[in-house]
Every structure is written in structure tokens, then in C-alpha cells.
Design a protein around this motif. Structure first.
Motif, PDB file in Angstrom:
ATOM      1  N   GLY A  72       0.818  -1.213   0.000  1.00 20.22           N
ATOM      2  CA  GLY A  72       0.000   0.000   0.000  1.00 20.22           C
ATOM      3  C   GLY A  72       0.847   1.255   0.000  1.00 20.22           C
ATOM      4  N   ALA A  73       1.924   1.252   0.775  1.00 18.50           N
ATOM      5  CA  ALA A  73       2.831   2.403   0.792  1.00 18.50           C
ATOM      6  C   ALA A  73       3.479   2.604  -0.576  1.00 18.50           C
ATOM      7  CB  ALA A  73       3.894   2.213   1.862  1.00 18.50           C
ATOM      8  N   LEU A  74       3.840   1.510  -1.210  1.00 17.28           N
ATOM      9  CA  LEU A  74       4.429   1.606  -2.548  1.00 17.28           C
ATOM     10  C   LEU A  74       3.411   2.122  -3.558  1.00 17.28           C
ATOM     11  CD1 LEU A  74       7.033   1.071  -4.091  1.00 17.28           C
ATOM     12  CD2 LEU A  74       6.190  -1.210  -4.571  1.00 17.28           C
ATOM     13  N   ALA A  75       2.166   1.693  -3.432  1.00 19.40           N
ATOM     14  CA  ALA A  75       1.116   2.188  -4.326  1.00 19.40           C
ATOM     15  C   ALA A  75       0.881   3.680  -4.119  1.00 19.40           C
ATOM     16  CB  ALA A  75      -0.177   1.418  -4.091  1.00 19.40           C
ATOM     17  N   LEU A  76       0.913   4.122  -2.881  1.00 15.71           N
ATOM     18  CA  LEU A  76       0.742   5.542  -2.583  1.00 15.71           C
ATOM     19  C   LEU A  76       1.902   6.353  -3.139  1.00 15.71           C
ATOM     20  CD1 LEU A  76      -1.171   7.490  -1.144  1.00 15.71           C
ATOM     21  CD2 LEU A  76       0.190   7.166   0.908  1.00 15.71           C
ATOM     22  N   ALA A  77       3.119   5.834  -3.010  1.00 15.08           N
ATOM     23  CA  ALA A  77       4.284   6.520  -3.566  1.00 15.08           C
ATOM     24  C   ALA A  77       4.205   6.577  -5.093  1.00 15.08           C
ATOM     25  CB  ALA A  77       5.564   5.818  -3.126  1.00 15.08           C
ATOM     26  N   ALA A  78       3.765   5.485  -5.716  1.00 13.15           N
ATOM     27  CA  ALA A  78       3.620   5.478  -7.177  1.00 13.15           C
ATOM     28  C   ALA A  78       2.570   6.486  -7.625  1.00 13.15           C
ATOM     29  CB  ALA A  78       3.258   4.084  -7.663  1.00 13.15           C
ATOM     30  N   PHE A  79       1.500   6.623  -6.847  1.00 16.95           N
ATOM     31  CA  PHE A  79       0.479   7.607  -7.159  1.00 16.95           C
ATOM     32  C   PHE A  79       1.042   9.024  -7.066  1.00 16.95           C
ATOM     33  CE2 PHE A  79      -2.795  10.492  -5.396  1.00 16.95           C
ATOM     34  CZ  PHE A  79      -3.572  10.626  -6.534  1.00 16.95           C
ATOM     35  N   ALA A  80       1.801   9.300  -6.020  1.00 12.33           N
ATOM     36  CA  ALA A  80       2.376  10.631  -5.848  1.00 12.33           C
ATOM     37  C   ALA A  80       3.363  10.951  -6.967  1.00 12.33           C
ATOM     38  CB  ALA A  80       3.053  10.741  -4.492  1.00 12.33           C
ATOM     39  N   VAL A  81       4.145   9.970  -7.375  1.00 10.93           N
ATOM     40  CA  VAL A  81       5.096  10.185  -8.472  1.00 10.93           C
ATOM     41  C   VAL A  81       4.358  10.413  -9.784  1.00 10.93           C
ATOM     42  CG1 VAL A  81       6.865   9.017  -9.867  1.00 10.93           C
ATOM     43  CG2 VAL A  81       6.999   8.983  -7.376  1.00 10.93           C
ATOM     44  N   SER A  82       3.249   9.704  -9.971  1.00  8.00           N
ATOM     45  CA  SER A  82       2.502   9.856 -11.228  1.00  8.00           C
ATOM     46  C   SER A  82       1.875  11.246 -11.367  1.00  8.00           C
ATOM     47  CB  SER A  82       1.422   8.791 -11.347  1.00  8.00           C
ATOM     48  OG  SER A  82       0.365   9.068 -10.454  1.00  8.00           O
ATOM     49  N   LEU A  83       1.694  11.945 -10.262  1.00  2.81           N
ATOM     50  CA  LEU A  83       1.138  13.296 -10.327  1.00  2.81           C
ATOM     51  C   LEU A  83       2.150  14.313 -10.828  1.00  2.81           C
ATOM     52  CD1 LEU A  83      -0.948  13.454  -7.063  1.00  2.81           C
ATOM     53  CD2 LEU A  83      -1.773  13.161  -9.385  1.00  2.81           C
ATOM     54  N   GLY A  84       3.419  13.998 -10.681  1.00  2.00           N
ATOM     55  CA  GLY A  84       4.470  14.896 -11.158  1.00  2.00           C
ATOM     56  C   GLY A  84       4.481  16.209 -10.395  1.00  2.00           C
ATOM     57  N   PRO A  85       4.555  17.340 -11.109  1.00  2.00           N
ATOM     58  CA  PRO A  85       4.631  18.641 -10.444  1.00  2.00           C
ATOM     59  C   PRO A  85       3.358  18.992  -9.654  1.00  2.00           C
ATOM     60  CG  PRO A  85       5.129  18.857 -12.789  1.00  2.00           C
ATOM     61  CD  PRO A  85       4.729  17.449 -12.539  1.00  2.00           C
ATOM     62  N   ALA A  86       2.252  18.383  -9.981  1.00  2.00           N
ATOM     63  CA  ALA A  86       1.002  18.661  -9.266  1.00  2.00           C
ATOM     64  C   ALA A  86       1.002  18.067  -7.862  1.00  2.00           C
ATOM     65  CB  ALA A  86      -0.180  18.117 -10.061  1.00  2.00           C
ATOM     66  N   ALA A  87       1.975  17.237  -7.539  1.00  2.00           N
ATOM     67  CA  ALA A  87       2.043  16.631  -6.212  1.00  2.00           C
ATOM     68  C   ALA A  87       2.272  17.673  -5.125  1.00  2.00           C
ATOM     69  CB  ALA A  87       3.148  15.578  -6.172  1.00  2.00           C
ATOM     70  N   ALA A  88       2.810  18.817  -5.482  1.00  2.00           N
ATOM     71  CA  ALA A  88       3.045  19.872  -4.493  1.00  2.00           C
ATOM     72  C   ALA A  88       1.735  20.416  -3.927  1.00  2.00           C
ATOM     73  CB  ALA A  88       3.856  20.994  -5.115  1.00  2.00           C
ATOM     74  N   SER A  89       0.644  20.291  -4.671  1.00  2.00           N
ATOM     75  CA  SER A  89      -0.646  20.803  -4.193  1.00  2.00           C
ATOM     76  C   SER A  89      -1.434  19.771  -3.388  1.00  2.00           C
ATOM     77  CB  SER A  89      -1.485  21.282  -5.379  1.00  2.00           C
ATOM     78  OG  SER A  89      -1.807  20.194  -6.212  1.00  2.00           O
TER      79      SER A  89
END
Length: 118
Positions: A72-89
Motif C-alpha cells: 500500500g505504501a508503494l502504491a501511494l508513492a507510485a500515485f504521488a510520483v505519477s502526479l508529477g509537479p502537481a504533487a506539491a498541491s
């Protein structure tokens, strides 16, 4: 002689062999995580499947729960990476991000309960 489950008394099942050998377990865990993350990218039920697959290769129930939470932690990290620059928001999206984090950990945890059955 058979034990009623289709296995002979002298040969362990493939799942028991994977659980007993650390190298096979690592390969099976990596494959389970990859398959689970691929399924989760299509539908949220893939997180449950990832938890099931990751926990089934664990040698004990508690480790299966830990494997599922790691998935689950890896899936959450993959989701955050997939957002790219929008992850800052992300911190600004409080109600939605709470559901995302809860699903990333809760759904694989639900799937890890299958380890208690098998």
C-alpha cells in the motif's frame, strides 16, 4: 498417500515452497506487487488484489499484514510520483487526500486477511 487436499505427504505445495525459501519469496513478492500495482492502476479493487497476492507469499500472518501495508505504501508513492509537479498541491486537498491515504493502506490490509484463511 494423500492428505485429502490433492498433495502427497512427502512433497510440499508450491505455496509452502515459496514461503520456505527466501529467494523464491522475494521473487514472488516482487511479482505480486507488480501485478497488484498494475491492477490498481486500472481499478481500485486492484489494491485489494495486491494485498492478497503480497500476503499469500508471507511465511506468517503478521508478516503478510506487513507485506500488504508495504504494498500500500508503494502504491501511494507510485500515485504521488505519477502526479508529477502537481504533487506539491496535495496538502491543500485535505478531504480527498485522506480518502486516498486510507484506501492505499486499508484496501491492501483488507486483502491481507486472505493470508489468515490460506
Amino acid at each position: 498417500m494423500s492428505d485429502g487436499l490433492g498433495e502427497s505427504a512427502g512433497s510440499p505445495s508450491p505455496l509452502a515452497r515459496i514461503r520456505g525459501d527466501p529467494r523464491l519469496r522475494l521473487v514472488a513478492f516482487a511479482g505480486a506487487v507488480a501485478l497488484g500495482l498494475a491492477l490498481a492502476s486500472v481499478h481500485w479493487i486492484g489494491l485489494v488484489a495486491a494485498g492478497v497476492a503480497a500476503s499469500l507469499v508471507a511465511p506468517a500472518f503478521r508478516r503478510g499484514v506487513a507485506y500488504a501495508l508495504g504494498t500500500g505504501a508503494l502504491a501511494l508513492a507510485a500515485f504521488a510520483v505519477s502526479l508529477g509537479p502537481a504533487a506539491a498541491s496535495l496538502p491543500e486537498m485535505r478531504p480527498v487526500i485522506y480518502v486516498t491515504v486510507a484506501a492505499a493502506f486499508g484496501l491492501p490490509l483488507l486483502g491481507s486477511l486472505a493470508r489468515g484463511v490460506v
